[in-house]
Design an enzyme around this catalytic site. Structure first.
Site, short mmCIF file in Angstrom:
data_model
loop_
_atom_site.label_atom_id
_atom_site.label_comp_id
_atom_site.label_asym_id
_atom_site.label_seq_id
_atom_site.Cartn_x
_atom_site.Cartn_y
_atom_site.Cartn_z
N HIS A 191 0.52 -3.23 14.90
CA HIS A 191 1.11 -2.11 14.14
C HIS A 191 1.18 -0.93 15.09
CE1 HIS A 191 2.14 0.83 11.18
NE2 HIS A 191 2.05 -0.03 10.19
N LYS A 211 0.82 -1.23 0.00
CA LYS A 211 0.00 0.00 0.00
C LYS A 211 0.85 1.28 0.00
CE LYS A 211 -1.70 -1.33 4.05
NZ LYS A 211 -0.73 -2.34 4.56
N GLU A 243 6.15 -5.87 8.51
CA GLU A 243 5.51 -5.32 7.31
C GLU A 243 5.98 -3.89 7.06
OE1 GLU A 243 1.47 -5.54 8.56
OE2 GLU A 243 1.44 -7.73 8.62
C1 LIG Z 1 -1.31 -3.60 8.31
C2 LIG Z 1 -0.24 -2.66 7.91
N1 LIG Z 1 1.00 -3.13 7.79
C3 LIG Z 1 2.03 -2.34 7.41
C4 LIG Z 1 1.81 -1.00 7.13
C5 LIG Z 1 3.00 -0.17 6.71
O1 LIG Z 1 3.32 0.73 7.70
P1 LIG Z 1 4.60 1.70 7.56
O2 LIG Z 1 4.52 2.35 6.25
O3 LIG Z 1 4.46 2.62 8.71
O4 LIG Z 1 5.81 0.83 7.71
C6 LIG Z 1 0.53 -0.45 7.29
C7 LIG Z 1 0.29 0.98 7.07
O5 LIG Z 1 -0.78 1.50 7.22
C8 LIG Z 1 -0.53 -1.30 7.69
O6 LIG Z 1 -1.78 -0.85 7.81
#
Ligand SMILES: Cc1ncc(COP(=O)(O)O)c(C=O)c1O
Length: 426
Positions: free
Chosen positions: A210, A82, A287
């Site tokens: 998270h 994402k 993640e």
């Molecule tokens: C379930 C989940 N994992 C991983 C991420 C990635 O987070 P970051 O970009 O802070 O590493 C997000 C971001 O919203 C998330 O919702």
């Protein structure tokens, strides 16, 4: 192909037929994304074009990937698609052996389309549409998160063979972008959820959290890891085989946050050693999103309009209208508490006078501004360029064509060394 329980993957090289069709610029020796941006500005100016654009330096992505593996040797990264789903980003990470966190059917399709095995994907969205669950079942993406009884009911009906990871709630007041009001089961509810899963015949294999995106403190991870340890105990008591710990994302990614990341990694390694020592057979994944991609991209934006006004005390204020804004690559900008000031591409006196400035995007919506507050900038003119580093996370993937403005062009670039690593493997 490995499953998470088979440990870390080595870079494999990439199947030639799966290379993205999007053009790629070859970086010359010593060329940084910023130098490339300045060169592009010159080229565009000669041709009379002043459209906003962004440069993505894929070498920075590869370096971030290596840094992550070195700092967190027990943790297998599942990149959060994402955050930046550009074809070259996913391709490079897939070729380097990364696994993926997908939030939807669309993201799973994209990653599976790169030839990535379903065992290298976690469907990490605790509240999923039934059709997306059915898609995961058809494709064999087994690993997925949940945080409610309703989700368990859906999964029992549509994908009883899934391997489930219980997402717990984690206080995230120490993070720039908070997530805890939307997702995560409170610790007190976990025992019940694990019991319900057991009664429904579902396999819970682990716990996840998270800490919120762009986390400021390692304590958030330490506490969440300790909480997951309690969830593992509850899971075992309920009869589940708990073997997967998922640390989520949240690691800061902007240039200059490297020391903070290293400090977090040390704290995480110590907490893992305390609560999930090696030899217990627990696999650890994370993640990361912004840590991998944020510092990879640099944006260049042109001033298309300007207004000057005098405040009651005779103080001058400036308003600049830019050709990219909130509805383009700056969607996350107003939520950043300390504004990230752009680099001005113009010959200026060594200590130019600064004025309070409001920066608007190009659309007719007054909400289309880059910063929630005024920022201090010198007096500039229509046609001048501003350069924004650290634009790789939650930017291009959030662009819209609102008001008919085109999506900002992105130029992907990599060195010949990275290209040959991708072609041949290590
Ligand atoms: C379930 C989940 N994992 C991983 C991420 C990635 O987070 P970051 O970009 O802070 O590493 C997000 C971001 O919203 C998330 O919702």
């Amino acid at each position: 192909m490995n499953t998470p329980s088979e440990g870390r993957r080595e870079p494999q090289g990439a199947t030639k037929s799966l290379w993205p069709s999007e053009p790629i610029i070859t970086l010359g020796p010593e060329a940084s994304a910023r130098q490339l941006v300045l060169k592009k500005i010159q080229e565009l100016s000669i041709s009379g074009c002043q459209d906003a654009f962004m440069v993505a330096n894929l070498d920075v992505l590869a370096i971030r990937h290596r840094t992550f593996l070195q700092a967190l040797p027990r943790v297998q990264p599942f990149y959060a698609v994402k955050c930046n789903n550009r074809p070259w980003v996913l391709f490079v990470l897939a070729a380097l052996g990364t696994s993926f966190d997908c939030a939807s059917q669309g993201e799973m399709e994209q990653v599976l389309g790169l030839g990535v095995a379903p065992s290298r994907i976690i469907f990490a969205n605790p509240c999923k549409a039934v059709s997306h669950i059915q898609y995961a079942a058809r494709c064999g993406v087994q690993l997925m998160t949940f945080d409610s009884e309703e989700e368990l009911t859906k999964l029992a009906r549509h994908y009883p063979g899934a391997r489930l990871v219980l997402r717990i709630q984690t206080p995230d007041s120490q993070s720039t972008f908070r997530l805890d009001t939307k997702f995560g089961a409170p610790l007190e509810a976990c025992g019940h959820l694990l019991q319900v899963a057991r009664e429904l015949g579902l396999a819970v294999v682990g716990a996840s959290f998270h800490v919120g995106s762009e986390c400021q403190t390692s304590q958030s991870y330490e506490r969440a890891i300790a909480d997951c340890h309690r969830v593992f105990e509850m899971g075992c008591k309920a009869g589940h085989h708990m073997s997967l710990l998922d640390l989520g994302g949240g690691f800061p990614g902007f240039e200059g946050s490297e020391a903070k990341f290293e400090e977090m990694a040390r704290a995480i390694n110590a907490a893992l050693a305390q609560y999930f020592p090696e030899g217990t057979g627990v696999e650890v994944i994370a993640e990361p999103g912004r840590f991998f991609v944020e510092s990879m991209c640099t944006a260049a934006v042109n001033i298309i309009g300007k207004k000057a006004s005098l405040e009651p005390g005779g103080h001058k204020k400036l308003t600049y209208y830019l050709n990219d804004g909130y509805y383009g690559v700056f969607r996350a900008f107003p939520r950043i508490p300390v504004p990230r000031i752009p680099i001005v591409v113009k010959e200026l006196p060594s200590e130019p006078r600064l004025f309070p400035c409001t920066l608007y995007g190009p659309t007719c919506d007054a909400f289309d501004r880059l910063y929630a507050t005024e920022v201090q900038l010198p007096e500039l003119d229509v046609g001048d360029w501003l350069v924004f580093p650290d634009m790789g996370a939650y930017s291009s993937c959030m662009c819209s064509t609102f008001n008919g403005f085109p999506i900002t062009t992105i130029y992907d670039a990599m060195s010949p060394q990275l290209r040959s690593l991708l072609e041949t493997g290590p």
